[in-house]
Design a protein around this motif. Sequence first.
Motif: not given
Length: 286
Positions: A174-196
């Motif tokens: 996986w490659r980091m997106p370029g400047p100004g591009v939001p970082l894509p993140v995978a998370v659990l459904d909220g509420p979730c401590t690690i997501r937060r």
Amino acid sequence: MPGVLDIAALRTLTSIADCGGFHRAAAAIGLSQSAVSQHVRRLEKTVGRPLMERDGRVMRFTPHGETLLAEARRILSAHDEALLRLGLGERDAGTIVVGSTEHAADRILPAITGALRERYPAHGVRFRLDRSSRLNDGLNRGSIDVAVFLGEARERDAAPAGALPLSWFSAPDWRMPGPGVPLPVAVLDGPCTIRRRALETLAEHGRPAAVVAEAAYLAGVMNAIRGGLGVGLLADVGPPPEGLRRRDDLPPVPPELLHLRTRAEAPPRLAEVTAAAVRALLTPGG
């Protein structure tokens, strides 16, 4: 006639996910590995689709398997709660029910199991993985004996049980997106401590982020990361999860405190034995 999902087979399926494989699940629930495999095949016959597939030397849940796993947890929770309400849900007094949030459960639960079997050799051990609020509800009702969980400790009898290291992970290529591009993140459904914690940390460091994948269970988050959809903040205990690598180019996140509770009539010293097993696992060099 519609297919019928077998409760025992569903428990086996969740044990495979909770314990990290067929062998560990077989040991945890007191079945042979062949019986565990038979339960999976029974479910596959019912749903008409493969639930697990081989990826190198490990077995992984297929997308259909992940869907059934999520449904299995809901079915088993409703099933067990119904038995309790009907007065039929008294557990075998010789079984210790251990609750845990999913994060690092594949490391934490085997450590707890070993400690409990040494201290209480006449008892069996059963797991329940769930969100922290539902684990605490189970403790209050007496359907869970001991639980290890993340998040705010709202109950007065909760005690610290160590700190869970957290790291960012991605697929190896996986490659980091370029400047100004939001970082894509995978998370659990909220509420979730690690997501937060993940989203707050990125915001504090001025790093724009976009949630590109949400899942009800950790297996779905990890598969999204493995599939190259983005990065994820995960528990970092032992070697990296299969097919993932740590990222040192993202803001560090301090460890998250784990809490432990036991029900009022739990076996003697259960909290002490469980906490010691968790701390030994999480202590560097332990």
